[in-house]
Design a protein around this motif. Structure first.
Motif, PDB file in Angstrom:
ATOM      1  N   GLY A 179       2.133   0.055   8.212  1.00  0.00           N
ATOM      2  CA  GLY A 179       3.147   0.966   7.690  1.00  0.00           C
ATOM      3  C   GLY A 179       3.898   0.380   6.510  1.00  0.00           C
ATOM      4  N   LEU A 180       4.218  -0.924   6.586  1.00  0.00           N
ATOM      5  CA  LEU A 180       4.924  -1.586   5.489  1.00  0.00           C
ATOM      6  C   LEU A 180       4.081  -1.594   4.217  1.00  0.00           C
ATOM      7  CD1 LEU A 180       7.261  -3.283   4.367  1.00  0.00           C
ATOM      8  CD2 LEU A 180       6.142  -5.309   5.337  1.00  0.00           C
ATOM      9  N   ILE A 181       2.792  -1.879   4.348  1.00  0.00           N
ATOM     10  CA  ILE A 181       1.892  -1.899   3.186  1.00  0.00           C
ATOM     11  C   ILE A 181       1.824  -0.522   2.543  1.00  0.00           C
ATOM     12  CG2 ILE A 181      -0.525  -2.150   2.496  1.00  0.00           C
ATOM     13  CD1 ILE A 181      -0.657  -4.348   4.761  1.00  0.00           C
ATOM     14  N   LEU A 182       1.724   0.512   3.345  1.00  0.00           N
ATOM     15  CA  LEU A 182       1.669   1.874   2.802  1.00  0.00           C
ATOM     16  C   LEU A 182       2.986   2.252   2.128  1.00  0.00           C
ATOM     17  CD1 LEU A 182      -0.242   3.695   5.695  1.00  0.00           C
ATOM     18  CD2 LEU A 182      -1.155   2.874   3.509  1.00  0.00           C
ATOM     19  N   LEU A 183       4.109   1.766   2.684  1.00  0.00           N
ATOM     20  CA  LEU A 183       5.405   2.023   2.062  1.00  0.00           C
ATOM     21  C   LEU A 183       5.507   1.316   0.715  1.00  0.00           C
ATOM     22  CD1 LEU A 183       8.253   3.232   2.279  1.00  0.00           C
ATOM     23  CD2 LEU A 183       8.961   1.115   3.439  1.00  0.00           C
ATOM     24  N   ILE A 184       5.062   0.063   0.657  1.00  0.00           N
ATOM     25  CA  ILE A 184       5.055  -0.684  -0.607  1.00  0.00           C
ATOM     26  C   ILE A 184       4.203   0.049  -1.642  1.00  0.00           C
ATOM     27  CG2 ILE A 184       4.244  -2.806  -1.725  1.00  0.00           C
ATOM     28  CD1 ILE A 184       5.017  -4.278   0.872  1.00  0.00           C
ATOM     29  N   MET A 185       3.042   0.551  -1.211  1.00  0.00           N
ATOM     30  CA  MET A 185       2.148   1.272  -2.108  1.00  0.00           C
ATOM     31  C   MET A 185       2.844   2.504  -2.696  1.00  0.00           C
ATOM     32  SD  MET A 185      -1.522   3.085  -1.251  1.00  0.00           S
ATOM     33  CE  MET A 185      -0.720   4.412  -0.330  1.00  0.00           C
ATOM     34  N   THR A 186       3.543   3.269  -1.850  1.00  0.00           N
ATOM     35  CA  THR A 186       4.194   4.496  -2.312  1.00  0.00           C
ATOM     36  C   THR A 186       5.341   4.195  -3.266  1.00  0.00           C
ATOM     37  OG1 THR A 186       3.627   5.585  -0.226  1.00  0.00           O
ATOM     38  CG2 THR A 186       5.348   6.608  -1.563  1.00  0.00           C
ATOM     39  N   VAL A 187       6.200   3.232  -2.897  1.00  0.00           N
ATOM     40  CA  VAL A 187       7.352   2.895  -3.734  1.00  0.00           C
ATOM     41  C   VAL A 187       6.890   2.319  -5.067  1.00  0.00           C
ATOM     42  CG1 VAL A 187       9.389   1.421  -3.942  1.00  0.00           C
ATOM     43  CG2 VAL A 187       8.879   2.543  -1.763  1.00  0.00           C
ATOM     44  N   SER A 188       5.910   1.404  -5.023  1.00  0.00           N
ATOM     45  CA  SER A 188       5.405   0.798  -6.249  1.00  0.00           C
ATOM     46  C   SER A 188       4.809   1.841  -7.176  1.00  0.00           C
ATOM     47  CB  SER A 188       4.349  -0.261  -5.897  1.00  0.00           C
ATOM     48  OG  SER A 188       3.759  -0.792  -7.057  1.00  0.00           O
ATOM     49  N   SER A 189       4.043   2.767  -6.623  1.00  0.00           N
ATOM     50  CA  SER A 189       3.422   3.792  -7.452  1.00  0.00           C
ATOM     51  C   SER A 189       4.465   4.693  -8.103  1.00  0.00           C
ATOM     52  CB  SER A 189       2.450   4.628  -6.610  1.00  0.00           C
ATOM     53  OG  SER A 189       1.713   5.509  -7.417  1.00  0.00           O
ATOM     54  N   ALA A 190       5.504   5.034  -7.356  1.00  0.00           N
ATOM     55  CA  ALA A 190       6.568   5.875  -7.922  1.00  0.00           C
ATOM     56  C   ALA A 190       7.291   5.149  -9.049  1.00  0.00           C
ATOM     57  CB  ALA A 190       7.549   6.273  -6.823  1.00  0.00           C
ATOM     58  N   ILE A 191       7.608   3.870  -8.837  1.00  0.00           N
ATOM     59  CA  ILE A 191       8.292   3.080  -9.867  1.00  0.00           C
ATOM     60  C   ILE A 191       7.423   2.950 -11.122  1.00  0.00           C
ATOM     61  CG2 ILE A 191       9.087   0.755 -10.458  1.00  0.00           C
ATOM     62  CD1 ILE A 191      10.096   0.501  -7.585  1.00  0.00           C
TER      63      ILE A 191
END
Length: 263
Positions: A179-191
Motif C-alpha cells: 500500500g505504501l509503494i502504491l501511495l508513493i507512486m500516486t503522489v510522485s506521479s501527481a507531483i
C-alpha cells in the motif's frame, strides 16, 4: 488481506479496489490542483513551466483515460489477490514474519526495480514503431497537470501495472508495504505532472533532491521527448546521460524568488 469466497465477494472486492484506485487518483489530483492553482496560486504562479496552453476539454479527456487505467489496475490487483489466496505470492500480513529492518529495505528494493523497469520501458515506448500505438496518448498532454498522472493508453497502463504485482511473487512484502509503494507512486506521479515546481530553491543540488524527479524535470520530457525518462528518481537519466541539459537552468529560474521572472 480480503478473502474471496465466491462471485459476490469477488465483485464487491473489485468494486472496492476500483473505488480506492480511481478515488485516490481523483483525491490527489484535486488536492494538488486546489493547493497550487487556487489556495497558493499567487505564491507559485512564477513556478509554472511555460508550455503550450492546455487544450479545451483536456482535463476530461485525461480523466477518461485515467478511468480506464484504474480499471486495468483493478483487474491486475484482483489477479494478485487470487494468487495470494492460492499461496503463490510472497505478501505477508504478520510483521513478525521478517525482521523489522526488512520493511524499509523491501520498499527501497521494489522502488529501485520499478524505476529500472520503467526507465527502460519508457525509452522503448519512444521508439518510432512503438510510440504511436502505446505512448502517444500520454504525450498528447504536452502541458500537463495532476490529472495527467494516470492518463495512459490501455496498452501502456498494462505494461506499467504488471511490474509491482510481478515483484510480489519474488520479494517478501508486508501488505502495508504494498500500500505504501502504491501511495508513493500516486503522489510522485501527481507531483511530477503538476507543471508547477513545488520543491524549494537549490533542491536540485541537495544530497536528496538531486535524485528526486519533480515537475520541472518531468515537464521537460513532455516538451523535449528525448530526455528525462525516469519515474521517481534521476539516477538512470544521470547514468545514461539522458537528463536534459536545460533542467538545472530551468529549475533555478522556476524557484527564483523573483515572481516576474520569465522563461
Amino acid at each position: 488481506m480480503i478473502q474471496i469466497t465466491g462471485p459476490a465477494t469477488f465483485w464487491l472486492t473489485a468494486l472496492l479496489f476500483f473505488l480506492a484506485v480511481f478515488g485516490r487518483y481523483v483525491l490527489f489530483s484535486l488536492a494538488f490542483w486546489w493547493l497550487f492553482r487556487v489556495s497558493m496560486k499567487d505564491q507559485f504562479a512564477h513556478r509554472a513551466v511555460q508550455m503550450r496552453p492546455r487544450k479545451a476539454g483536456q482535463d476530461w479527456r485525461e480523466i477518461g483515460w485515467s478511468l480506464l487505467t484504474s480499471l486495468i489496475f483493478t483487474a491486475i490487483a484482483m489477479a494478485v489477490i487470487m494468487a495470494y489466496q492460492a499461496g503463490y505470492t510472497r505478501i505477508y500480513t504478520d510483521f513478525r514474519t521478517y525482521p523489522i529492518w526488512w520493511y524499509p529495505i523491501s520498499v527501497a528494493v521494489v522502488l529501485f526495480f520499478h524505476e529500472t523497469y520503467y526507465y527502460w520501458l519508457h525509452r522503448w515506448m519512444h521508439r518510432p514503431g512503438v510510440y504511436r500505438w502505446v505512448h502517444k496518448t500520454h504525450h498528447d498532454s504536452i502541458t500537463t497537470s495532476a490529472w495527467t498522472s494516470f492518463s495512459f493508453h490501455p496498452l501502456e497502463s498494462t505494461l506499467q501495472a504488471i511490474v509491482i504485482p510481478a515483484l510480489t511473487f519474488v520479494i517478501p512484502l508486508h501488505i502495508s508495504a504494498v500500500g505504501l509503494i502504491l501511495l508513493i507512486m500516486t503522489v510522485s506521479s501527481a507531483i511530477n505532472h503538476l507543471n508547477t515546481e513545488i520543491y524549494p530553491r537549490d533542491f536540485n543540488q541537495h544530497w536528496l533532491g538531486r535524485w528526486l524527479i519533480g515537475a520541472t524535470h518531468h515537464s521537460l520530457h513532455h516538451t523535449q521527448f528525448r530526455f528525462n525518462y525516469g519515474l521517481y528518481f534521476t539516477f538512470w537519466d544521470k547514468w545514461m546521460k539522458t537528463e536534459s541539459p536545460d533542467f538545472h537552468r530551468l529549475f533555478a529560474e522556476k524557484t527564483s524568488s523573483a515572481p516576474d521572472k520569465k522563461t
